[in-house]
Enzyme design. Sequence first.
Site, short mmCIF file in Angstrom:
data_model
loop_
_atom_site.label_atom_id
_atom_site.label_comp_id
_atom_site.label_asym_id
_atom_site.label_seq_id
_atom_site.Cartn_x
_atom_site.Cartn_y
_atom_site.Cartn_z
CG HIS A 253 72.73 8.78 20.77
ND1 HIS A 253 71.58 8.07 20.98
CD2 HIS A 253 72.47 9.60 19.71
CE1 HIS A 253 70.66 8.41 20.08
NE2 HIS A 253 71.19 9.34 19.30
CG HIS A 384 73.65 15.32 13.00
ND1 HIS A 384 73.99 15.30 14.33
CD2 HIS A 384 72.43 14.73 12.92
CE1 HIS A 384 73.03 14.72 15.03
NE2 HIS A 384 72.07 14.38 14.20
#
Length: 404
Positions: A253, A384
């Site tokens: 993150h 992703h």
Amino acid sequence: MTEHLVVPGDRAWRAAERARLLRFAEGSLLASGGFAWLDDRGVPDPNEPLQLWIHGRMTHIFGLESIHTGSVRALRLATNGIDVLGSLFEDRRNGGWYQAVDATGAPVDPTKASYGHAFVVLAAATGVAAGIPAAEPLLRRSLGVLMARFWEPEVGCVRERFLSADWTDEEPYRGVNANMHTVEALLTAASATGEVSRARDAERIAASLMNVQARGLGWRIPEHFDAAWTLLPEFNADNRGDHFRPYGLTIGHWLEWSRLLIAIDAALPNPAPWLIEGATHLFENSVRAGWPTPDAIGCPYTVDWDGRPIVEARLFWPMAEFVLAADALARRTGNALAVKMGPRIWADIDRYFLDRELGAWHSELDAAGAPASTVWSGKPDTYHAYQACLFPDLPLGLGRSGNR
């Protein structure tokens, strides 16, 4: 004639990998029209219902492919995805979208979460950019629900979840993960519609969570808060490897926020200087915490406040976010660490994470680089990895036109 040597992460390598990822992703399409959770072989997992976040992500990547290659097949899949968001997943009685449904549209998880709603906005915005007619009304509805039900104007962030379909029984939790994906969705909506106000909303979320919370902790990102936005440092101590709310600090993150801060900078006419400052610190801190030795393969899923690994699993998505953050930071600032580390991580992706036998990327490796499954099962989606293979070819930011 000199033979072209394909280098992991270069344009030719990424183009070939996008095509391979999309072939795998196409296996997620069900007869009902929904996009399923895939197992390691690329076959829908019968034990998993249709998940809103997966369906939104897959619709988004098919939409991106149609925009940037003109693929008719991808456009059909994206159009199907938009239609299903407006049928199987949408709660016509109470408004909003169910988190999970079965093949008939019956809710399996009737809760209403900002995380899943962010992916409805993301898919709809990409659908608008792809020219899908049903995407525009879907974007209006989903943005309306997001701002009416989840937005907390006094803090400039989104609340987490309502535990009942009728928007009652709000969960007394606030999370950075849902806000991060809301930033991504708002930036994509700003690009698709030209509404800079959406990018301003994204900036406000980032200012609260990054320029205040993360800055105050040495540019490390706290993940979990109560309903009053008080930090919960021990949250999920008994469930350390949770998919969405793991205990401790999540290095992936830090990387994802690094690239999103650069995306906000690219989307605004007069961006705040702290955005690039924050992106730089988050990237550099992620390298220190995640790759402390030159031979480290991937980064631990989570670390504690002193940087010690908590969950050692090496997941694929932080690798994708690493190369995206490195590319964005190198292009925006010329950061030496980003320039140096980007090719190295692409080489590790090529060597360790690509599953050349079954397709797509291994979702998880152990610290030695062997495939594992302690956190995730199967290969739920290719969002992703696909973005990692596309975005370096595009202008900075999540906007696809008019960006610096």
